[in-house]
Enzyme design. Sequence first.
Site, PDB file in Angstrom:
ATOM      1  N   SER A 115       0.792  -1.228   0.000  1.00  0.00           N
ATOM      2  CA  SER A 115       0.000   0.000   0.000  1.00  0.00           C
ATOM      3  C   SER A 115       0.825   1.279   0.000  1.00  0.00           C
ATOM      4  O   SER A 115       0.347   2.313  -0.456  1.00  0.00           O
ATOM      5  CB  SER A 115      -0.944   0.008   1.202  1.00  0.00           C
ATOM      6  N   HIS A 154      -4.989  -3.121  -2.929  1.00  0.00           N
ATOM      7  CA  HIS A 154      -4.574  -2.162  -3.962  1.00  0.00           C
ATOM      8  C   HIS A 154      -4.455  -2.781  -5.349  1.00  0.00           C
ATOM      9  O   HIS A 154      -3.945  -2.147  -6.269  1.00  0.00           O
ATOM     10  CB  HIS A 154      -3.271  -1.476  -3.553  1.00  0.00           C
ATOM     11  N   LYS A 201     -11.054   0.971  -2.056  1.00  0.00           N
ATOM     12  CA  LYS A 201     -10.016   1.557  -2.903  1.00  0.00           C
ATOM     13  C   LYS A 201     -10.595   1.659  -4.320  1.00  0.00           C
ATOM     14  O   LYS A 201     -11.428   2.513  -4.551  1.00  0.00           O
ATOM     15  CB  LYS A 201      -8.744   0.719  -2.831  1.00  0.00           C
TER      16      LYS A 201
HETATM   17  C1  LIG Z   1      -6.757   0.304   3.127  1.00  0.00           C
HETATM   18  C2  LIG Z   1      -6.226  -1.020   3.465  1.00  0.00           C
HETATM   19  C3  LIG Z   1      -6.839  -1.827   4.413  1.00  0.00           C
HETATM   20  C4  LIG Z   1      -7.978  -1.327   5.249  1.00  0.00           C
HETATM   21  O1  LIG Z   1      -9.116  -1.204   4.490  1.00  0.00           O
HETATM   22  P1  LIG Z   1     -10.238  -0.157   4.920  1.00  0.00           P
HETATM   23  O2  LIG Z   1     -11.399  -0.589   4.109  1.00  0.00           O
HETATM   24  O3  LIG Z   1      -9.727   1.190   4.558  1.00  0.00           O
HETATM   25  O4  LIG Z   1     -10.457  -0.321   6.381  1.00  0.00           O
HETATM   26  C5  LIG Z   1      -6.360  -3.098   4.592  1.00  0.00           C
HETATM   27  N1  LIG Z   1      -5.283  -3.547   3.917  1.00  0.00           N
HETATM   28  C6  LIG Z   1      -4.641  -2.772   3.030  1.00  0.00           C
HETATM   29  C7  LIG Z   1      -3.459  -3.306   2.319  1.00  0.00           C
HETATM   30  C8  LIG Z   1      -5.076  -1.476   2.796  1.00  0.00           C
HETATM   31  O5  LIG Z   1      -4.432  -0.697   1.945  1.00  0.00           O
END
Ligand SMILES: *Cc1c(COP(=O)(O)O)cnc(C)c1O
Length: 391
Positions: free
Chosen positions: A181, A209, A240
């Site tokens: 990320s 991602h 995302k």
């Molecule tokens: C953003 C993210 C999360 C958390 O997800 P949310 O829906 O924002 O709580 C978990 N793992 C990764 C790799 C992330 O980038």
Amino acid sequence: MRSFSDDLDPLHAASLHRTLRLLDSPQLPVVRSEGRELLNFSSNDYLGFASASAVREAFKRGIDQHGAGSGASRLVCGTQRPHAELEAALAHLKKTQAALTFSSGYAAAVGCLPALCGPDDFIILDKLVHASLIDGARLSGATIRVFPHNHLEKLEHLLQWARSKATAASRVLVVSESVFSMDGDWAELWDIVRLKETYGALLLVDEAHAFGIMGPQGRGLAAKLGISSRIDIHMGTLSKAAGLSGAYLCGSRELTDLLINRARSFIYSTAPSPALAAAALEVVGLLLPGAYGEERRSRLWGNLALLTEALEGRISEPSSAIVPLIIGAEDGALRLSRRLEEEGILIPAIRFPTVARGKARLRLTMTAIHTEDQIRQLAATLLPLLPPSPV
Ligand SMILES: *Cc1c(COP(=O)(O)O)cnc(C)c1O
């Protein structure tokens, strides 16, 4: 007793203090904040689905048909149809037996790991996995080991070690992201899969991602590499590229059955709005062949290629929508971020503890709905401000 400011002061001193920025516009390539328009290169809404009319319409229809709220946890009042339909669509897309959705990626991670692992078990994580997975591992009470990012020899060593300690009933679970990320680089998934098979471990891959933007129909990096079927637990978020919020865990029917019975963040938390599930179902539909997800994916990759060209070799070829501009010092990253903001560009400085100390960076993200002009404006502003060597 120490005061709150006793805790806050060192954050200021170390350039690690954070504040909330108020936005007066939707998440779009141009946002309005404090009366100014800023060119936004910080959103994870990679395909622009957060503002897509089809998604907004599906959300509104969902409210009209199913109501605004869900009433209770899904185990208490019953599961509303959009949740079930979304999970069937996700399982179909990911080619797994079953899927279970959570209110966020954070909730999925802290629910899943303690549901699967306990004090007799072993969780082996890549050093750079998301905080939610680290927290989930800690909550589980399992023995935790961490391998340096993508360091396969160390991973193998830890797998051997865990096997030597494990009882016949112990689980050994390897955890990695597919696209990381904060760096945007890829896990060595081929080798991780090979190793976990050699040592009879389970593998969880967080595709937060990659979901939506990589592989056939945006199924993720594992699908792109052709190794999906060898991954036991597929995690991804709807926050995302899907442009909404929520997350999924996909795998066998027994996996989701166990999660329904054991994952505390699922059991003890009110279900997300059924309308949100209806909107997410629309997004999954947009990823399928013939819908415009395909076109948005190719625009995203085109925009990334344009940025690389416009930055004249100062960044390496992006392997995801995340382009990290590594600065190093926390105050240096903050200064650059503030300077860009003066020029009307929003790219946040990412600092400890999100990344290691001394690895502060600007985390630039690209979306499918940035225009060529916007990308050229970014490059023109950024070029004179970047350190002389490639970042
Ligand atoms: C953003 C993210 C999360 C958390 O997800 P949310 O829906 O924002 O709580 C978990 N793992 C990764 C790799 C992330 O980038």
